[in-house]
Write a protein that holds these residues in place. Structure first.
Motif, PDB file in Angstrom:
ATOM      1  N   THR A   1      41.468  26.616  66.272  1.00 53.81           N
ATOM      2  CA  THR A   1      41.892  25.462  65.671  1.00 53.81           C
ATOM      3  C   THR A   1      42.754  25.770  64.246  1.00 53.81           C
ATOM      4  O   THR A   1      43.869  25.503  64.204  1.00 53.81           O
TER       5      THR A   1
ATOM      6  N   LEU B   1      46.716  25.588  63.479  1.00 51.45           N
ATOM      7  CA  LEU B   1      47.295  24.810  62.496  1.00 51.45           C
ATOM      8  C   LEU B   1      48.235  25.550  61.764  1.00 51.45           C
ATOM      9  O   LEU B   1      49.257  25.074  61.069  1.00 51.45           O
TER      10      LEU B   1
ATOM     11  N   GLY C   1      51.434  26.292  63.555  1.00 53.25           N
ATOM     12  CA  GLY C   1      52.628  25.029  63.656  1.00 53.25           C
ATOM     13  C   GLY C   1      52.909  25.030  62.506  1.00 53.25           C
ATOM     14  O   GLY C   1      54.103  24.611  62.373  1.00 53.25           O
ATOM     15  N   ALA C   2      52.335  25.022  61.310  1.00 53.39           N
ATOM     16  CA  ALA C   2      53.168  24.948  60.190  1.00 53.39           C
ATOM     17  C   ALA C   2      54.089  25.995  59.725  1.00 53.39           C
ATOM     18  O   ALA C   2      55.200  25.700  59.459  1.00 53.39           O
TER      19      ALA C   2
ATOM     20  N   ALA D   1      46.430  21.446  68.412  1.00 52.84           N
ATOM     21  CA  ALA D   1      46.376  21.794  66.699  1.00 52.84           C
ATOM     22  C   ALA D   1      47.676  22.189  66.473  1.00 52.84           C
ATOM     23  O   ALA D   1      48.606  21.791  65.380  1.00 52.84           O
ATOM     24  N   TRP D   2      48.266  22.925  67.246  1.00 55.69           N
ATOM     25  CA  TRP D   2      49.749  23.563  66.949  1.00 55.69           C
ATOM     26  C   TRP D   2      50.925  22.739  67.039  1.00 55.69           C
ATOM     27  O   TRP D   2      51.620  22.504  65.844  1.00 55.69           O
TER      28      TRP D   2
ATOM     29  N   LEU E   1      50.704  19.509  66.867  1.00 53.77           N
ATOM     30  CA  LEU E   1      50.697  18.316  66.117  1.00 53.77           C
ATOM     31  C   LEU E   1      50.974  18.755  64.568  1.00 53.77           C
ATOM     32  O   LEU E   1      51.694  17.962  63.869  1.00 53.77           O
ATOM     33  N   ALA E   2      50.360  20.025  64.054  1.00 54.73           N
ATOM     34  CA  ALA E   2      50.896  20.579  62.744  1.00 54.73           C
ATOM     35  C   ALA E   2      52.476  20.798  62.620  1.00 54.73           C
ATOM     36  O   ALA E   2      52.862  20.584  61.581  1.00 54.73           O
ATOM     37  N   ALA E   3      53.121  21.238  63.539  1.00 52.35           N
ATOM     38  CA  ALA E   3      54.470  21.556  63.818  1.00 52.35           C
ATOM     39  C   ALA E   3      55.347  20.385  63.682  1.00 52.35           C
ATOM     40  O   ALA E   3      56.175  20.229  62.632  1.00 52.35           O
TER      41      ALA E   3
ATOM     42  N   ILE F   1      54.043  17.296  62.107  1.00 52.89           N
ATOM     43  CA  ILE F   1      53.873  16.710  60.827  1.00 52.89           C
ATOM     44  C   ILE F   1      54.552  17.397  59.558  1.00 52.89           C
ATOM     45  O   ILE F   1      55.345  16.852  59.113  1.00 52.89           O
ATOM     46  N   VAL F   2      54.533  18.987  59.880  1.00 47.92           N
ATOM     47  CA  VAL F   2      55.200  19.761  58.602  1.00 47.92           C
ATOM     48  C   VAL F   2      56.727  19.422  58.794  1.00 47.92           C
ATOM     49  O   VAL F   2      57.333  19.166  57.971  1.00 47.92           O
TER      50      VAL F   2
END
Length: 208
Positions: free
Chosen positions: A95, A99, A102-103, A175-176, A178-180, A182-183
């Protein structure tokens, strides 16, 4: 006695004109996009590039995740540390890596194409999901064999060996992406290009 007839001055072409009530932008402020075909091509590149990064995530997951020790006797295979939290650590490692990936992927895509666009955002999400799936399967493939009985027989009785790499919490695959998302949304909102305002960007030119 009559006053001479003088023609009324006509407004010059350089005079300031009020904005068009229809809401259309003046020609000098209209910006054409790259075109749907170009956006789709860029989206395909982003999807493939982000998804292939899953190979790196899978290798890092195998390297950084804690190992679950097993031990076998004549009857069965057991957990060596019944109170250990290594299995939870395996999911947590995946996870956190998702994250981070993704960021980073969102920052790279934003720096590459600041203007964004729906196809690019969708490609980032789809690529992140595919990358997570690829990382999961690649890490499992690189890790210890899934045939626990054969592995226990090969190492012998009473010898500790590593359990197969497993991802029990399948929600970690999200996780990947969603983080991508959002960022990338945050970067676009803070540093993305702004649409021109026709009411404030139209220069005032007084009539001569």
């Amino acid at each position: 006695m009559t006053a001479p007839l003088t023609p009324r001055p006509q407004p010059s072409n350089d005079a300031w004109q009020a904005p068009d009530p229809s809401g259309s932008l003046p020609p000098h402020t209209q910006e054409d996009g790259p075109g749907m075909r170009t956006e789709l091509r860029e989206a395909a590149v982003v999807t493939v590039g982000v998804a292939l990064c899953g190979l790196l995530l899978g290798a890092l997951w195998l390297w950084l995740a804690p190992h679950v020790p097993l031990i076998a006797d004549a009857q069965a295979v057991y957990l060596k540390d019944t109170e250990g939290e290594q299995a939870v650590g395996v999911d947590g490692t995946f996870t956190l890596l998702g994250l981070a990936f993704g960021a980073v992927s969102a920052v790279v895509v934003f720096l590459w194409r600041r203007r964004g666009g729906v196809p690019l955002v969708v490609a980032l999400a789809v690529g992140g999901l595919l990358g997570g799936l690829l990382a999961w399967r690649f890490g499992v493939w690189l890790g210890p064999t899934q045939d626990v009985a054969a592995h226990a027989k090969a190492v012998g009785k009473g010898v500790t060996f590593d359990a197969p790499l497993e991802l029990k919490a399948k929600g970690a695959l999200l996780a990947w992406p969603l983080a991508a998302l959002i960022v990338h949304l945050g970067l676009t909102g803070l540093f993305g290009p702004r649409d021109p305002d026709p009411y404030f960007d139209t220069p005032y030119q007084p009539a001569p």
